[in-house]
Design a protein around this motif. Structure first.
Motif, mmCIF file in Angstrom:
data_model
loop_
_atom_site.group_PDB
_atom_site.id
_atom_site.type_symbol
_atom_site.label_atom_id
_atom_site.label_comp_id
_atom_site.label_asym_id
_atom_site.label_seq_id
_atom_site.Cartn_x
_atom_site.Cartn_y
_atom_site.Cartn_z
ATOM 1 N N ASN A 1 0.847 -1.189 0.000
ATOM 2 C CA ASN A 1 0.000 0.000 0.000
ATOM 3 C C ASN A 1 0.882 1.237 0.000
ATOM 4 O O ASN A 1 1.457 1.598 1.006
ATOM 5 C CB ASN A 1 -0.905 -0.019 1.224
ATOM 6 C CG ASN A 1 -1.956 1.073 1.163
ATOM 7 O OD1 ASN A 1 -1.767 2.088 0.499
ATOM 8 N ND2 ASN A 1 -3.054 0.881 1.854
ATOM 9 N N ALA A 2 1.028 1.882 -1.166
ATOM 10 C CA ALA A 2 1.953 3.013 -1.270
ATOM 11 C C ALA A 2 1.314 4.327 -0.846
ATOM 12 O O ALA A 2 2.001 5.295 -0.634
ATOM 13 C CB ALA A 2 2.458 3.133 -2.698
ATOM 14 N N GLY A 3 -0.027 4.380 -0.753
ATOM 15 C CA GLY A 3 -0.685 5.632 -0.398
ATOM 16 C C GLY A 3 -0.800 6.537 -1.606
ATOM 17 O O GLY A 3 -1.323 6.151 -2.632
ATOM 18 N N VAL A 4 -0.260 7.753 -1.481
ATOM 19 C CA VAL A 4 -0.279 8.729 -2.563
ATOM 20 C C VAL A 4 1.143 8.914 -3.063
ATOM 21 O O VAL A 4 2.042 9.226 -2.272
ATOM 22 C CB VAL A 4 -0.859 10.081 -2.097
ATOM 23 C CG1 VAL A 4 -0.856 11.075 -3.253
ATOM 24 C CG2 VAL A 4 -2.260 9.894 -1.538
ATOM 25 N N THR A 5 1.339 8.721 -4.349
ATOM 26 C CA THR A 5 2.665 8.905 -4.943
ATOM 27 C C THR A 5 2.609 9.998 -6.006
ATOM 28 O O THR A 5 1.560 10.224 -6.624
ATOM 29 C CB THR A 5 3.189 7.614 -5.579
ATOM 30 O OG1 THR A 5 2.261 7.182 -6.577
ATOM 31 C CG2 THR A 5 3.350 6.519 -4.539
ATOM 32 N N GLN A 6 3.720 10.692 -6.173
ATOM 33 C CA GLN A 6 3.814 11.771 -7.149
ATOM 34 C C GLN A 6 5.074 11.591 -7.983
ATOM 35 O O GLN A 6 6.136 11.252 -7.455
ATOM 36 C CB GLN A 6 3.885 13.133 -6.447
ATOM 37 C CG GLN A 6 2.642 13.516 -5.712
ATOM 38 C CD GLN A 6 2.751 14.899 -5.090
ATOM 39 O OE1 GLN A 6 2.500 15.076 -3.898
ATOM 40 N NE2 GLN A 6 3.101 15.895 -5.881
ATOM 41 N N THR A 7 4.955 11.845 -9.274
ATOM 42 C CA THR A 7 6.115 11.847 -10.149
ATOM 43 C C THR A 7 6.043 13.055 -11.068
ATOM 44 O O THR A 7 4.955 13.440 -11.513
ATOM 45 C CB THR A 7 6.185 10.571 -11.008
ATOM 46 O OG1 THR A 7 4.932 10.403 -11.690
ATOM 47 C CG2 THR A 7 6.485 9.358 -10.158
#
Lengths: 118, 113
Positions: B1-7
């Motif tokens: 469960n990574a949650g919220v990721t941004q790239t």
């Protein structure tokens, strides 16, 4: 319209001292209140929230906040701070969904930088 | 469960260039948000979405566009970057608007020269 005022932009304290970070809000309707913490170079993390009921809310890392409706305040407190509490703290308010077309979005204060010194 | 990721995590653009910031959440949240954070200004809402295929303007929408083609993704676009858009951008998601707090990603630091 709603707004949030964090009265202190910076708060320096010594380790193991108590701290209070002040937050006042303005709203003509009932609100939900939140405190977030942002550690350096990270995103925001929810500390605690007030929705209803008891006006004293306990959160993570030993923090607590008290909702005072008459003074429209939601001050954050910790009886004894640690070096690791050094961070920026944001107070936020949310209106009930769809009030004024806001969809219940969060309104943030400008933040208080807590600096804990040894 | 990574949650919220941004790239991406960091990006440098020249004035006039375009780019897209990607936000992804794996919590099946309906609501997603894009904020910008500037020193002394707190967080200001750019755009938000209350569900797949829907978007709405926040406090500071000018110069940005968004799309929510899939429930788990929320894209923020800058069509013609300006130095005033130098900021740290945060994505957040929420399971509901009444009692939930918002879960934030780690941020994207954008510099426009």
């Amino acid at each position: 319209a709603q707004s949030v005022t964090q009265l202190d932009s910076q708060v320096p304290v010594f380790e193991e001292a108590p701290v209070e970070l002040r937050c006042n809000y303005s709203s003509s309707v009932s609100v939900y209140l939140f405190w977030y913490v942002q550690y350096p170079n990270q995103g925001l993390q929810l500390l605690l929230k007030y929705l209803s009921g008891s006006t004293l809310v306990k959160g993570i890392n030993g923090f607590e906040a008290e909702f005072n409706k008459s003074q429209t305040s939601f001050h954050l407190r910790k009886p004894s701070v640690h070096i690791s509490d050094t961070a920026e703290y944001f107070c936020a308010v949310r209106s009930p969904m769809n009030y004024g077309g806001s969809q219940g979005n969060l309104i943030f204060g400008k933040g208080t930088k807590l600096s804990v010194k040894p | 469960n990574a949650g919220v990721t941004q790239t991406p995590k960091f990006r440098v653009l020249k004035t006039g260039q375009s780019m897209t910031l990607l936000c992804a959440q794996d919590m099946n949240h309906e609501y997603m948000y894009w904020y910008r954070q500037d020193p002394g200004m707190g967080l200001r809402l750019i755009h938000y979405s209350v569900g797949e295929g829907t978007t709405a303007k926040g406090e500071v929408p000018d110069g940005y566009n968004v799309s929510r083609l899939k429930k788990q993704n929320f894209l923020l676009g800058l069509e013609s970057a300006a130095p005033s858009q130098t900021s740290v951008y945060f994505c957040a998601s929420s399971g509901g608007t009444l009692t939930y707090g918002q879960y934030f990603g780690p941020g994207t630091r954008l510099t426009v020269t």
